[in-house]
Design a protein around this motif. Structure first.
Motif, PDB file in Angstrom:
ATOM      1  N   SER A 224      11.021 -11.159  27.631  1.00 46.73           N
ATOM      2  CA  SER A 224       9.841 -11.454  28.436  1.00 46.73           C
ATOM      3  C   SER A 224      10.318 -11.807  29.839  1.00 46.73           C
ATOM      4  O   SER A 224      11.533 -11.902  30.080  1.00 46.73           O
ATOM      5  CB  SER A 224       9.070 -12.638  27.833  1.00 46.73           C
ATOM      6  OG  SER A 224       9.804 -13.841  28.028  1.00 46.73           O
ATOM      7  N   PRO A 225       9.414 -12.017  30.782  1.00 47.48           N
ATOM      8  CA  PRO A 225       9.840 -12.420  32.129  1.00 47.48           C
ATOM      9  C   PRO A 225      10.663 -13.699  32.172  1.00 47.48           C
ATOM     10  O   PRO A 225      11.279 -13.992  33.204  1.00 47.48           O
ATOM     11  CB  PRO A 225       8.509 -12.576  32.878  1.00 47.48           C
ATOM     12  CG  PRO A 225       7.607 -11.575  32.219  1.00 47.48           C
ATOM     13  CD  PRO A 225       7.983 -11.648  30.754  1.00 47.48           C
ATOM     14  N   TYR A 226      10.678 -14.458  31.080  1.00 46.87           N
ATOM     15  CA  TYR A 226      11.516 -15.665  31.056  1.00 46.87           C
ATOM     16  C   TYR A 226      12.986 -15.323  31.254  1.00 46.87           C
ATOM     17  O   TYR A 226      13.760 -16.119  31.802  1.00 46.87           O
ATOM     18  CB  TYR A 226      11.347 -16.395  29.726  1.00 46.87           C
ATOM     19  CG  TYR A 226      12.152 -17.682  29.632  1.00 46.87           C
ATOM     20  CD1 TYR A 226      11.695 -18.851  30.227  1.00 46.87           C
ATOM     21  CD2 TYR A 226      13.370 -17.718  28.964  1.00 46.87           C
ATOM     22  CE1 TYR A 226      12.427 -20.034  30.161  1.00 46.87           C
ATOM     23  CE2 TYR A 226      14.113 -18.891  28.880  1.00 46.87           C
ATOM     24  CZ  TYR A 226      13.637 -20.044  29.485  1.00 46.87           C
ATOM     25  OH  TYR A 226      14.374 -21.205  29.421  1.00 46.87           O
ATOM     26  N   ALA A 227      13.393 -14.147  30.806  1.00 48.39           N
ATOM     27  CA  ALA A 227      14.806 -13.777  30.814  1.00 48.39           C
ATOM     28  C   ALA A 227      15.443 -13.894  32.195  1.00 48.39           C
ATOM     29  O   ALA A 227      16.621 -14.223  32.308  1.00 48.39           O
ATOM     30  CB  ALA A 227      14.975 -12.357  30.273  1.00 48.39           C
ATOM     31  N   LEU A 228      14.699 -13.629  33.234  1.00 44.19           N
ATOM     32  CA  LEU A 228      15.249 -13.653  34.595  1.00 44.19           C
ATOM     33  C   LEU A 228      14.605 -14.747  35.443  1.00 44.19           C
ATOM     34  O   LEU A 228      14.622 -14.685  36.674  1.00 44.19           O
ATOM     35  CB  LEU A 228      15.074 -12.281  35.251  1.00 44.19           C
ATOM     36  CG  LEU A 228      15.838 -11.145  34.554  1.00 44.19           C
ATOM     37  CD1 LEU A 228      15.442  -9.793  35.120  1.00 44.19           C
ATOM     38  CD2 LEU A 228      17.347 -11.340  34.663  1.00 44.19           C
ATOM     39  N   SER A 229      14.049 -15.743  34.783  1.00 43.89           N
ATOM     40  CA  SER A 229      13.329 -16.798  35.503  1.00 43.89           C
ATOM     41  C   SER A 229      14.239 -17.624  36.407  1.00 43.89           C
ATOM     42  O   SER A 229      13.791 -18.138  37.436  1.00 43.89           O
ATOM     43  CB  SER A 229      12.610 -17.727  34.512  1.00 43.89           C
ATOM     44  OG  SER A 229      13.525 -18.313  33.593  1.00 43.89           O
TER      45      SER A 229
ATOM     46  N   GLY B 216       5.850  -9.896  25.256  1.00 41.83           N
ATOM     47  CA  GLY B 216       5.199 -11.165  25.530  1.00 41.83           C
ATOM     48  C   GLY B 216       4.017 -11.483  24.650  1.00 41.83           C
ATOM     49  O   GLY B 216       3.414 -12.547  24.779  1.00 41.83           O
ATOM     50  N   THR B 217       3.667 -10.592  23.726  1.00 40.87           N
ATOM     51  CA  THR B 217       2.469 -10.776  22.903  1.00 40.87           C
ATOM     52  C   THR B 217       2.847 -10.826  21.419  1.00 40.87           C
ATOM     53  O   THR B 217       3.136 -11.873  20.874  1.00 40.87           O
ATOM     54  CB  THR B 217       1.462  -9.651  23.167  1.00 40.87           C
ATOM     55  OG1 THR B 217       2.102  -8.365  22.964  1.00 40.87           O
ATOM     56  CG2 THR B 217       0.936  -9.718  24.583  1.00 40.87           C
ATOM     57  N   LEU B 218       2.842  -9.667  20.766  1.00 47.47           N
ATOM     58  CA  LEU B 218       3.170  -9.546  19.350  1.00 47.47           C
ATOM     59  C   LEU B 218       4.298  -8.524  19.178  1.00 47.47           C
ATOM     60  O   LEU B 218       4.324  -7.512  19.894  1.00 47.47           O
ATOM     61  CB  LEU B 218       1.958  -9.075  18.547  1.00 47.47           C
ATOM     62  CG  LEU B 218       0.671  -9.903  18.661  1.00 47.47           C
ATOM     63  CD1 LEU B 218      -0.468  -9.182  17.934  1.00 47.47           C
ATOM     64  CD2 LEU B 218       0.874 -11.290  18.087  1.00 47.47           C
ATOM     65  N   PRO B 219       5.199  -8.734  18.229  1.00 50.09           N
ATOM     66  CA  PRO B 219       6.240  -7.729  17.988  1.00 50.09           C
ATOM     67  C   PRO B 219       5.670  -6.346  17.689  1.00 50.09           C
ATOM     68  O   PRO B 219       6.319  -5.335  17.956  1.00 50.09           O
ATOM     69  CB  PRO B 219       6.994  -8.290  16.770  1.00 50.09           C
ATOM     70  CG  PRO B 219       6.709  -9.748  16.772  1.00 50.09           C
ATOM     71  CD  PRO B 219       5.338  -9.901  17.348  1.00 50.09           C
ATOM     72  N   SER B 220       4.455  -6.297  17.153  1.00 47.80           N
ATOM     73  CA  SER B 220       3.827  -5.006  16.855  1.00 47.80           C
ATOM     74  C   SER B 220       3.659  -4.162  18.112  1.00 47.80           C
ATOM     75  O   SER B 220       3.528  -2.934  18.022  1.00 47.80           O
ATOM     76  CB  SER B 220       2.464  -5.212  16.193  1.00 47.80           C
ATOM     77  OG  SER B 220       1.602  -5.956  17.050  1.00 47.80           O
TER      78      SER B 220
END
Length: 521
Positions: free
Chosen positions: A136-141, A162-166
């Motif tokens: 998710s965008p957290y990775a490069l926060s 960022g939502t569901l693995p599906s």
């Protein structure tokens, strides 16, 4: 007699054929049974969100992408509210979809699962951040926070994330590439001619490269002044080519578990733990497209690319470390007509080259394993085989880049140094006799850490989720220091997951190199 021989041969071939079919059927049954004998699927594996982005929607600009994203997360909230977590017989206290759980994204100051844009009225440049597959965008926060003081920052949530693995079961790489194009066009419009840089992690790096290669292939101008790549997904293990067949088999047999490589507890608030087969195929197809473009472009066309700085661990269980060298850096100066590629051992890295410049157009930083003697006896491979064994070095390469190897300081085993080498033709490397440039670095390997990992590079030791120590707040999960001892099968997390390095002890070095890289461009 002849008829007897022919008849016997025919019967033998029929028997052999039926025998092989029986063996194949048994093997297929065994494989399906093994793959299907896994944890039961949860709602987040099977629910399909209708407001996810696909390129066929034909959105006009990034503002429409954000509007769709808002509808997507509203839909997600509605779906999650229908789940009764307490009545789930396999309920876990660590579940990102339970708002009462320490794993809920709502426990954090910011929900990093969504795209975010931080404008700066006096921005010197723009930075586009592209995360990796299942992230998710957290990775490069941390990069976002660092550059927000002087740059216009946009971190894109890639479709399906960022939502569901599906969400990973139906995306395509053109979906991801299309979203990157919308975000890039938006940043170019906002910056009004100021430089635009991109920082990509894993699949995000491959998407940034693809964006520019497609531009060049279509005779368009490039968009990025420079690109920074962390653990770039340039190449994958060969088995990735067969990933889609497992998913096809699952669809044919009606076995939904077969569309998943792994079905895990979703305890991470900003990264999927379950991984869809399709997600691996998406990265594979993207990497194949990039290789195709890189090999067909002329050397003149490749020189249109902005400067590239990459950081890669020499051991990486997710992407091919070797192909970062052979399919990216050694291709940058080659035309579509490839020279012969003799096989040479990558001990050539130890051969120094004189007159190393302070900056090269392209740079590759490799993090070696920790060669402290205490780990030597436990390593699965001999130390001299851990680097690019039997790597291909074009003997007439025009590639021009600087290679920096972050390695143990021989005078202080836990401390590190940077060995800087200029890459050129194989002949020039073999003939060189001068010493490389050695730079001392005021960092060292932490106790008990024998290498970096694919996922560790973007996160500093202080990261509140993946870092070494928890933030002190007990109401939210801390993953980085979760190493527990006890009997097998008791803890929900696998030992391999707990022991995988999740933060980068050399992050300050990475950040300084990125700062310097952007400054000189």
């Amino acid at each position: 007699m002849r008829a007897i021989v022919i008849g016997s041969t025919k019967h033998f071939l029929f028997a052999l054929g039926y025998g092989l079919l029986g063996i194949l059927a048994a093997a297929l049954f065994g494989a399906v049974w093994t793959l299907n004998d896994r944890p039961e699927l949860k709602p987040w594996h099977t629910l399909e969100l209708k407001n996810e982005y696909h390129q066929q929607l034909g959105l006009k600009d990034f503002s429409e992408y954000l509007q769709l994203e808002q509808s997507l997360f509203s839909e997600l909230d509605t779906q999650i509210q229908r789940i009764d977590f307490a009545s789930n017989p396999q309920h876990s206290d660590f579940n990102r979809y339970d708002n009462q759980s320490p794993s809920s994204p709502l426990r954090f100051d910011h929900n990093w699962n969504r795209s975010y844009e931080w404008q700066h009225p006096d921005a010197e440049f723009g930075v586009l951040l592209l995360h990796g597959m299942s992230d998710s965008p957290y990775a490069l926060s941390h990069f976002a926070k660092h550059f927000s003081a002087k740059a216009h920052v946009l971190s894109l949530r890639l479709p399906g994330h960022g939502t569901l693995p599906s969400g990973l079961t139906s995306i395509t790489w053109p979906d991801l590439a299309s979203a990157v194009s919308l975000a890039t066009a938006h940043m170019k419009l906002q910056l009004k001619g100021k430089p635009l840089y991109v920082i990509g992690f894993s699949t995000g790096a491959a998407l940034a490269l693809n964006h520019e290669l497609e531009n060049i292939d279509q005779d368009k101008t490039t968009d990025y002044q420079a690109m920074v790549m962390l653990s770039p997904a340039i190449g994958l293990k060969p088995i990735a080519a067969f990933a889609k067949w497992q998913a096809y088999l699952g669809q044919i047999l009606g076995q939904k578990k077969l569309i998943w490589n792994s079905i895990e507890t979703e305890y991470d608030p900003f990264k999927y733990q379950s991984f869809a087969v399709n997600a691996g195929d998406v990265v594979y197809q993207l990497s194949q497209r990039n290789k195709q473009l890189m090999h067909q472009l002329t050397a003149t066309q490749k020189r249109q690319l902005g400067s590239i700085l990459s950081f890669q661990s020499v051991v990486d269980d997710t992407v091919s470390s070797q192909e970062v060298l052979t399919e990216l850096y050694q291709q940058l100066g080659l035309s579509q007509v490839e020279p012969s590629k003799p096989t040479l051992n990558m001990a050539v890295f130890e051969i120094p080259v004189k007159d190393v410049p302070s900056q090269a157009h392209h740079e590759l930083v490799l993090f070696d394993v920790n060669r402290n003697p205490q780990y030597r006896q436990w390593l699965a491979l001999p130390l001299d085989e851990l680097m690019f064994t039997q790597g291909n070095v074009p003997n007439s390469s025009q590639a021009d880049f600087t290679l920096t190897l972050i390695e143990n300081n021989p005078n202080a085993q836990d401390k590190i140094q940077a060995r800087v080498m200029r890459q050129g033709t194989a002949e020039s490397l073999l003939k060189s006799k001068t010493e490389p440039l050695i730079e001392s670095i005021a960092l060292q390997w932490p106790k008990g850490v024998y290498s970096l990992s694919h996922i560790a590079l973007p996160y500093p030791e202080s990261d509140e989720l993946y870092g070494r120590s928890p933030s002190g707040k007990q109401d939210k999960i801390h993953i980085g220091g979760n190493i527990h001892s006890g009997e097998r099968g008791v803890i929900a997390l696998s030992a391999s997951d707990m022991l995988r390095q999740k933060w980068n002890p050399f992050y300050p070095y990475v950040l300084q190199r990125v700062d310097d890289f952007f400054t000189v461009k």
